[in-house]
Motif scaffolding. Structure first.
Motif, mmCIF file in Angstrom:
data_model
loop_
_atom_site.group_PDB
_atom_site.id
_atom_site.type_symbol
_atom_site.label_atom_id
_atom_site.label_comp_id
_atom_site.label_asym_id
_atom_site.label_seq_id
_atom_site.Cartn_x
_atom_site.Cartn_y
_atom_site.Cartn_z
ATOM 1 N N VAL A 227 11.708 -18.980 -0.212
ATOM 2 C CA VAL A 227 12.975 -19.404 0.350
ATOM 3 C C VAL A 227 14.075 -19.425 -0.935
ATOM 4 O O VAL A 227 13.482 -19.811 -2.087
ATOM 5 N N TYR A 228 15.100 -19.026 -0.860
ATOM 6 C CA TYR A 228 16.239 -19.120 -2.022
ATOM 7 C C TYR A 228 17.209 -20.147 -1.662
ATOM 8 O O TYR A 228 17.849 -20.073 -0.545
ATOM 9 N N ILE A 229 17.283 -21.304 -2.354
ATOM 10 C CA ILE A 229 17.862 -22.514 -2.039
ATOM 11 C C ILE A 229 19.220 -22.363 -2.621
ATOM 12 O O ILE A 229 19.270 -22.743 -3.819
ATOM 13 N N ALA A 230 20.387 -21.671 -1.853
ATOM 14 C CA ALA A 230 21.514 -21.534 -2.771
ATOM 15 C C ALA A 230 22.410 -22.725 -2.796
ATOM 16 O O ALA A 230 23.365 -22.876 -3.162
ATOM 17 N N THR A 231 22.186 -23.511 -1.576
ATOM 18 C CA THR A 231 22.950 -24.946 -1.540
ATOM 19 C C THR A 231 22.332 -25.650 -2.588
ATOM 20 O O THR A 231 21.338 -25.750 -2.916
ATOM 21 N N PRO A 232 23.547 -26.875 -2.836
ATOM 22 C CA PRO A 232 23.143 -27.787 -3.866
ATOM 23 C C PRO A 232 22.011 -28.640 -3.634
ATOM 24 O O PRO A 232 22.088 -29.110 -2.261
ATOM 25 N N ILE A 275 17.140 -18.117 3.195
ATOM 26 C CA ILE A 275 18.356 -18.518 2.219
ATOM 27 C C ILE A 275 18.799 -19.726 3.123
ATOM 28 O O ILE A 275 19.090 -19.607 4.184
ATOM 29 N N THR A 276 19.263 -20.701 2.071
ATOM 30 C CA THR A 276 20.036 -21.756 2.635
ATOM 31 C C THR A 276 21.550 -21.508 2.238
ATOM 32 O O THR A 276 21.530 -21.437 0.928
ATOM 33 N N VAL A 277 22.502 -21.500 3.071
ATOM 34 C CA VAL A 277 23.744 -21.191 2.609
ATOM 35 C C VAL A 277 24.765 -22.034 3.240
ATOM 36 O O VAL A 277 24.493 -22.585 4.255
ATOM 37 N N VAL A 278 25.750 -22.052 2.808
ATOM 38 C CA VAL A 278 27.222 -22.599 3.704
ATOM 39 C C VAL A 278 27.929 -21.327 4.058
ATOM 40 O O VAL A 278 27.425 -20.159 3.394
ATOM 41 N N ALA A 299 14.754 -12.756 6.883
ATOM 42 C CA ALA A 299 14.419 -13.094 8.246
ATOM 43 C C ALA A 299 15.269 -14.274 8.878
ATOM 44 O O ALA A 299 15.186 -14.482 9.971
ATOM 45 N N CYS A 300 15.727 -15.236 8.039
ATOM 46 C CA CYS A 300 16.151 -16.428 8.167
ATOM 47 C C CYS A 300 17.339 -16.892 7.474
ATOM 48 O O CYS A 300 17.123 -17.161 6.169
ATOM 49 N N ILE A 301 18.475 -16.741 8.024
ATOM 50 C CA ILE A 301 19.637 -17.180 7.043
ATOM 51 C C ILE A 301 20.097 -18.648 8.038
ATOM 52 O O ILE A 301 20.525 -18.718 8.871
ATOM 53 N N ALA A 302 19.892 -19.760 6.928
ATOM 54 C CA ALA A 302 19.999 -21.012 7.680
ATOM 55 C C ALA A 302 21.514 -21.474 7.094
ATOM 56 O O ALA A 302 21.526 -22.069 5.906
#
Length: 504
Positions: A227-232, A275-278, A299-302
């Motif tokens: 997972v790439y945690i892009a959100t703070p 990936i977690t995004v806004v 495969a999952c953009i959250a």
């Protein structure tokens, strides 16, 4: 059906060896986040746990360094139960190690917004009286200009005391172990008043497992490795994903600041599946990259933290396939609602359906449950009472939920309740409009009316008179804007929400 037992089985805790490991961790560490990390390390010792801009750590390395750090924080700075530790950091390994280490000391962990102003920091000092601070060097001026006089340490520094070098100080004797179950995780989030409010979460492995089971099922996370945690991480969304992937023995990728080009590079380099995004982040990534190449592993953009534009959802689907999930949660209740790609196809604009076990209802002004299609306030259970989230919306007959904005966004125009988000959704359907935001403004005749701020797509032209004529058959009379302002680009907060203060 995925249940708590399924999660425990995936963590290898239902075997005789797993039960022994669990009891060993509880006896040696107590019930805290360090115990969660210890469990993960016992099964995934040599797998990569964390990768940031500076280093890559296996589960064993992350555990060893966090344990050493916990001893130094306890022995050098006297941290323990009832201590208050504030963290003013961006996403990096020192922050993650500090969270685990502080949990082991028993201190309460306050995650602060790294974008806060000096005045907001001063308010937090008055409200919480921190005993200890961990902060990034870029925030030195904020700390020094404040009234804070307690102990503090930098996250990174070559010479001064810092988290990055504290963990390498040798541990004397057998002082490593220290059982503690007192630590709480404090999320400092802005309320409807604009002042930060404190929401406490007990960082117990048992506290986090039940809601995780629903997230695993809806987002199908068990099948992914990275997972790439892009959100703070200081936001509830970011810390929840981090703890979930640690519990599962997966790899988490983080970086100090989000930049679209670098984010695309990280996805490609690590072959991240999640990936977690806004919404603003994924929008920028689509425009900054050859999305079909750079982002093909996803495969999952959250997406969460801000309202999802239906047009953006359609673009993601067209370019990357059915990979976009829309998440809604609150600091008080955590994750509450999830929309799968199939949900977004079936109900444009929805934030999804309730996850199992979540006590959330739409209540009217008398705190009675609103009928399907009736707008009310989202409220969550807290024992026998309901807590108002400040979010307005409704539930349709199929069980899909929809947001209509914040309570303080709504205006009353000539006796009508008007929600700016309704006009925003209409404006975004115009083929020449790239982005739009709407706020209420005073009006002598109607009390209040709407003001629309519009960003036109590059290469197109649009004026206010033409747009008004386009709106007439599509918007109700009370939704028609009193004024339309055209801008080159809308202002957004660091968390990806439209900066409505700037709009006013």
């Amino acid at each position: 059906m995925l249940t708590l037992l399924s999660v425990l089985h995936r963590m290898k805790l239902l075997t005789p060896v797993g039960v022994f490991r669990l009891l060993f961790v509880i006896c040696g560490y107590g019930i805290n986040l360090m115990g969660l990390l210890k469990l993960a390390a016992s099964s995934h010792r040599h797998l990569v746990a964390l990768s940031d801009d500076r280093e890559t750590l296996t589960y064993q390395q992350l555990l060893d360094q966090s344990e050493c750090l916990a001893v130094q924080l306890r022995e050098q700075y006297g941290l323990g139960s009832r201590s208050k530790a504030g963290l003013l950091c961006r996403n990096h390994a020192s922050l993650v190690k500090s969270i685990f280490a502080l949990s082991m000391t028993g201190a309460d962990i306050y995650l602060m917004n790294a974008e806060m102003s000096s005045d907001e920091f001063a308010q937090l000092l008055d409200a919480h009286a921190f005993d200890f601070l961990i902060y990034d060097e870029e925030f030195t001026a904020v700390i020094e200009q404040s009234s804070y006089t307690g102990a503090s340490v930098l996250s990174y520094h070559e010479h001064f005391p810092a988290i990055s070098n504290l963990m390498h100080v040798p541990i004397k004797g057998r002082s490593r172990g220290h059982r503690n179950s007192d630590s709480k995780l404090m999320l400092l989030t802005g309320g409807t008043t604009g002042r930060a409010k404190k929401v406490a979460h007990k960082p117990s492995m048992f506290h986090y497992l039940p809601p995780f089971s629903s997230m695993l099922k809806r987002l199908r996370l068990l099948r992914y490795k990275t997972v790439y945690i892009a959100t703070p991480i200081y936001h509830g969304y970011g810390i929840a994903i981090l703890l979930l992937f640690v519990a599962l023995g997966k790899k988490s990728v983080i970086t100090d600041k989000f930049q679209a080009e670098h984010a695309c590079q990280l996805v490609r380099e690590h072959q991240a599946e999640v990936i977690t995004v806004v919404p603003l982040m994924i929008d920028k990534m689509l425009r900054a990259s050859n999305a079909e190449g750079d982002l093909k592993s996803l495969a999952c953009i959250a997406s969460g933290g801000a309202e999802l534009n239906p047009r953006l959802a359609e673009e993601v689907s067209a370019r990357l396939g059915e990979v976009l999930y829309n998440l809604y949660g609150t600091s008080e209740a955590g994750l509450s609602i999830i929309a799968t790609p199939q949900d977004l196809d079936a109900a444009s604009g929805t934030i999804g359906k309730l996850i199992e076990g979540v006590g959330l209802k739409v209540l009217d002004g008398s705190m009675n449950e609103a009928a399907a299609g009736e707008i009310g306030q989202f409220c969550v259970t807290s024992g026998p009472t309901w807590i108002k989230t400040g979010d307005m919306g409704y539930r349709d007959e199929r069980g899909f939920f929809y947001l209509k904005g914040r309570v303080d966004d709504m205006i009353v125009s000539a006796g009508e309740n008007v929600y700016p988000s309704e006009l925003e959704h209409i404006l975004l359907q115009h083929p020449f409009i790239e982005d739009a935001a709407v706020v209420g403004v005073p009006d002598e005749l109607f009390g209040q009316r709407l003001k629309a701020v519009v960003q036109v797509k590059v290469g197109t032209e649009l004026d206010a008179e033409t747009l008004i004529e386009w709106l007439r058959p599509r918007a109700a009379r009370y939704q028609m804007p009193r004024e339309i302002v055209f801008v080159d680009e809308l202002d957004y907060t660091p968390l990806g929400k439209v900066d409505r203060k700037q709009l006013h």
